[in-house]
Design a protein around this motif. Structure first.
Motif, PDB file in Angstrom:
ATOM      1  N   MET A 151      -4.063  -5.656 -12.325  1.00 23.87           N
ATOM      2  CA  MET A 151      -4.155  -6.284 -11.003  1.00 23.87           C
ATOM      3  C   MET A 151      -5.213  -5.566 -10.184  1.00 23.87           C
ATOM      4  N   SER A 152      -6.075  -6.345  -9.565  1.00 28.52           N
ATOM      5  CA  SER A 152      -7.164  -5.741  -8.806  1.00 28.52           C
ATOM      6  C   SER A 152      -6.642  -5.076  -7.532  1.00 28.52           C
ATOM      7  N   ALA A 153      -7.471  -4.206  -7.009  1.00 25.46           N
ATOM      8  CA  ALA A 153      -7.065  -3.500  -5.789  1.00 25.46           C
ATOM      9  C   ALA A 153      -6.898  -4.467  -4.628  1.00 25.46           C
ATOM     10  N   LYS A 154      -7.754  -5.481  -4.604  1.00 23.17           N
ATOM     11  CA  LYS A 154      -7.651  -6.458  -3.526  1.00 23.17           C
ATOM     12  C   LYS A 154      -6.313  -7.209  -3.591  1.00 23.17           C
ATOM     13  N   ALA A 155      -5.922  -7.577  -4.801  1.00 28.64           N
ATOM     14  CA  ALA A 155      -4.647  -8.294  -4.974  1.00 28.64           C
ATOM     15  C   ALA A 155      -3.485  -7.397  -4.602  1.00 28.64           C
ATOM     16  N   ARG A 156      -3.605  -6.142  -4.969  1.00 28.81           N
ATOM     17  CA  ARG A 156      -2.536  -5.203  -4.632  1.00 28.81           C
ATOM     18  C   ARG A 156      -2.439  -5.005  -3.125  1.00 28.81           C
ATOM     19  N   LEU A 157      -3.588  -4.929  -2.503  1.00 25.28           N
ATOM     20  CA  LEU A 157      -3.577  -4.762  -1.046  1.00 25.28           C
ATOM     21  C   LEU A 157      -2.984  -6.000  -0.365  1.00 25.28           C
ATOM     22  N   ALA A 158      -3.318  -7.172  -0.905  1.00 26.69           N
ATOM     23  CA  ALA A 158      -2.758  -8.408  -0.340  1.00 26.69           C
ATOM     24  C   ALA A 158      -1.242  -8.419  -0.494  1.00 26.69           C
ATOM     25  N   LEU A 159      -0.767  -7.996  -1.652  1.00 29.66           N
ATOM     26  CA  LEU A 159       0.680  -7.923  -1.886  1.00 29.66           C
ATOM     27  C   LEU A 159       1.331  -6.943  -0.912  1.00 29.66           C
ATOM     28  N   ASP A 160       0.706  -5.787  -0.764  1.00 30.46           N
ATOM     29  CA  ASP A 160       1.266  -4.767   0.128  1.00 30.46           C
ATOM     30  C   ASP A 160       1.279  -5.243   1.576  1.00 30.46           C
ATOM     31  N   ALA A 161       0.196  -5.916   1.970  1.00 25.33           N
ATOM     32  CA  ALA A 161       0.125  -6.410   3.351  1.00 25.33           C
ATOM     33  C   ALA A 161       1.209  -7.453   3.597  1.00 25.33           C
ATOM     34  N   ALA A 162       1.389  -8.346   2.644  1.00 24.00           N
ATOM     35  CA  ALA A 162       2.436  -9.366   2.788  1.00 24.00           C
ATOM     36  C   ALA A 162       3.813  -8.717   2.843  1.00 24.00           C
ATOM     37  N   LEU A 163       3.985  -7.721   2.018  1.00 23.01           N
ATOM     38  CA  LEU A 163       5.256  -6.994   1.974  1.00 23.01           C
ATOM     39  C   LEU A 163       5.527  -6.317   3.317  1.00 23.01           C
ATOM     40  N   PHE A 164       4.501  -5.698   3.835  1.00 20.97           N
ATOM     41  CA  PHE A 164       4.633  -4.992   5.112  1.00 20.97           C
ATOM     42  C   PHE A 164       4.987  -5.964   6.240  1.00 20.97           C
ATOM     43  N   LEU A 165       4.257  -7.061   6.298  1.00 23.09           N
ATOM     44  CA  LEU A 165       4.513  -8.040   7.358  1.00 23.09           C
ATOM     45  C   LEU A 165       5.913  -8.639   7.229  1.00 23.09           C
ATOM     46  N   ALA A 166       6.309  -8.913   6.002  1.00 21.49           N
ATOM     47  CA  ALA A 166       7.645  -9.476   5.780  1.00 21.49           C
ATOM     48  C   ALA A 166       8.714  -8.482   6.187  1.00 21.49           C
ATOM     49  N   PHE A 167       8.475  -7.222   5.896  1.00 26.71           N
ATOM     50  CA  PHE A 167       9.454  -6.204   6.265  1.00 26.71           C
ATOM     51  C   PHE A 167       9.575  -6.092   7.776  1.00 26.71           C
ATOM     52  N   ILE A 168       8.440  -6.093   8.447  1.00 30.09           N
ATOM     53  CA  ILE A 168       8.469  -5.981   9.909  1.00 30.09           C
ATOM     54  C   ILE A 168       9.211  -7.172  10.513  1.00 30.09           C
ATOM     55  N   ALA A 169       8.971  -8.351   9.947  1.00 32.07           N
ATOM     56  CA  ALA A 169       9.675  -9.547  10.440  1.00 32.07           C
ATOM     57  C   ALA A 169      11.169  -9.434  10.169  1.00 32.07           C
ATOM     58  N   ALA A 170      11.512  -8.973   8.990  1.00 27.74           N
ATOM     59  CA  ALA A 170      12.932  -8.855   8.637  1.00 27.74           C
ATOM     60  C   ALA A 170      13.613  -7.765   9.450  1.00 27.74           C
ATOM     61  N   TYR A 171      12.833  -6.817   9.912  1.00 26.33           N
ATOM     62  CA  TYR A 171      13.398  -5.706  10.683  1.00 26.33           C
ATOM     63  C   TYR A 171      13.893  -6.170  12.049  1.00 26.33           C
ATOM     64  N   ASN A 172      13.407  -7.311  12.472  1.00 23.04           N
ATOM     65  CA  ASN A 172      13.770  -7.786  13.804  1.00 23.04           C
ATOM     66  C   ASN A 172      14.559  -9.091  13.715  1.00 23.04           C
ATOM     67  N   PRO A 173      15.840  -8.997  13.379  1.00 21.85           N
ATOM     68  CA  PRO A 173      16.634 -10.220  13.198  1.00 21.85           C
ATOM     69  C   PRO A 173      16.822 -11.014  14.477  1.00 21.85           C
ATOM     70  N   VAL A 174      16.688 -10.314  15.598  1.00 27.70           N
ATOM     71  CA  VAL A 174      16.848 -11.029  16.865  1.00 27.70           C
ATOM     72  C   VAL A 174      15.709 -12.036  17.048  1.00 27.70           C
ATOM     73  N   ALA A 175      14.533 -11.638  16.630  1.00 22.64           N
ATOM     74  CA  ALA A 175      13.385 -12.534  16.782  1.00 22.64           C
ATOM     75  C   ALA A 175      13.406 -13.651  15.746  1.00 22.64           C
ATOM     76  N   THR A 176      13.798 -13.316  14.550  1.00 20.82           N
ATOM     77  CA  THR A 176      13.719 -14.311  13.475  1.00 20.82           C
ATOM     78  C   THR A 176      14.974 -15.164  13.368  1.00 20.82           C
TER      79      THR A 176
END
Lengths: 158, 177
Positions: free
Chosen positions: A1-26
């Motif tokens: 897996m290329s570094a770009k793909a890995r970074l995209a995966l990590d970024a998506a993971l990070f954003l999803a985690f931040i969203a999940a961290y705030n159940p009041v908002a979601t």
């Protein structure tokens, strides 16, 4: 897996985690589904770096670079806190791990869920900071690759 | 193939860690139960948001202040200077627990009321869940069978506030109805 793909995966993971961290908002349904959706990408993220983890752990007692030692410690905290957060999340979810009736789950599970969510967030921020050079490098290469063709060298572990 | 193998390995390790944590946390909870540490440690952990499942203190902390209206929060608005030491705000309606209590009248049979914060001798409002009759400090049991096993916090005898006239119970109040 290329570094770009890995970074995209990590970024998506990070954003999803931040969203999940705030159940009041979601809202709770999104919080629950998002949390479940994170599991597989998180395991994939860990799988992609598993060899480094094994390598670092094997050298933990001996020679291991100071930064790597810190990275491994932060990663361990992050891993355990995320797993504890997931386990406690399942336990406290009515109709899932918990009975549909609220109040029947021991309070310790709510403490653990809340505490580990906070701890995970802090650990993720530290994790990002420790790998910032890799992230910046991948982004920089992605930008400059459009102008200049250069040999791909993105296999450095974050 | 390598990723797949690693994925299997990671999944196995994660599963083992998860089971270990589950057992450990359960044991910790049981240990705290046995020692009665819950009651003496004053952990403000008994208020669990019915909408989010998180603790009231955590929910409150996320927004910084009690919500004036429905936000899915279960706010624990502490007012130390007031005789009423804690006003519990209904997440669905935004009204206080005392108001909610007033809409249904007397505590239900089996009500276990306590003075919040253990302020003995001080006249206080008993925040009683209209659904279960349990005290507000154990509100996470409002949809259940009364008090949770760990909700005991000491307090003196309490006085139930008389029913207030004209309080309308808004719709969708899952907690206090």
């Amino acid at each position: 897996m290329s570094a770009k793909a890995r970074l995209a995966l990590d970024a998506a993971l990070f954003l999803a985690f931040i969203a999940a961290y705030n159940p009041v908002a979601t809202g709770i349904p999104v919080h629950i589904w998002l949390s479940f959706a994170i599991i597989l990408p998180a395991l994939l993220h860990l799988s992609l770096n598993w060899e480094w983890v094994v390598y670092a752990m094997s050298r933990l007692a001996g020679k291991l670079h100071g930064v790597s030692r810190i990275q491994l410690s932060v990663d361990a905290v992050l891993f355990i806190s995320v797993v504890a957060c997931c386990v406690s999340g399942v336990v406290v979810t009515p109709g899932l791990g918990a009975p549909a009736v609220l109040g029947t789950v021991p309070g310790i599970w709510y403490i653990v869920h809340s505490f580990t969510a906070d701890l995970s967030t802090i650990a993720i921020v530290v994790h990002l900071a420790l790998h910032w050079r890799w992230i910046a490098g991948v982004v920089r290469r992605a930008i400059t690759a459009q102008r200049l063709v250069r040999p791909a060298d993105s296999r450095v572990h974050p | 193939m390598r990723i797949l193998r690693n994925l299997l390995m990671v999944s196995a390790v994660t599963g083992i860690v998860a089971m270990g944590l589950y057992a450990g946390i359960n044991a910790l909870g049981n240990g705290l139960d046995a020692t009665g540490l819950y009651a003496s440690s004053q952990l403000p952990t008994k208020l669990v948001c019915p909408a989010t499942g998180c603790m009231a203190t955590a929910c409150h902390g996320m927004t910084g202040s009690p919500p004036p209206s429905s936000t899915g929060q279960f706010a624990d608005a502490r007012r130390p200077s007031s005789a009423q030491s804690a006003t519990l705000v209904c997440p669905a309606t935004g009204c206080s627990a005392a108001t909610c209590h007033a809409t249904t009248g007397e505590p239900a049979p089996g009500s276990r009321t306590r003075a919040p914060g253990g302020q003995s001798g001080m006249p206080s409002t008993v925040q009683v869940c209209p659904a279960t009759g349990c005290a507000a400090t154990s509100c996470h049991a409002t949809e259940g069978n009364g008090r949770p096993p760990h909700s005991g916090r000491g307090g003196g005898p309490v006085q139930v506030q008389p029913e207030e006239e004209g309080d309308e119970e808004p719709e969708g109040n899952a907690l206090w109805q």
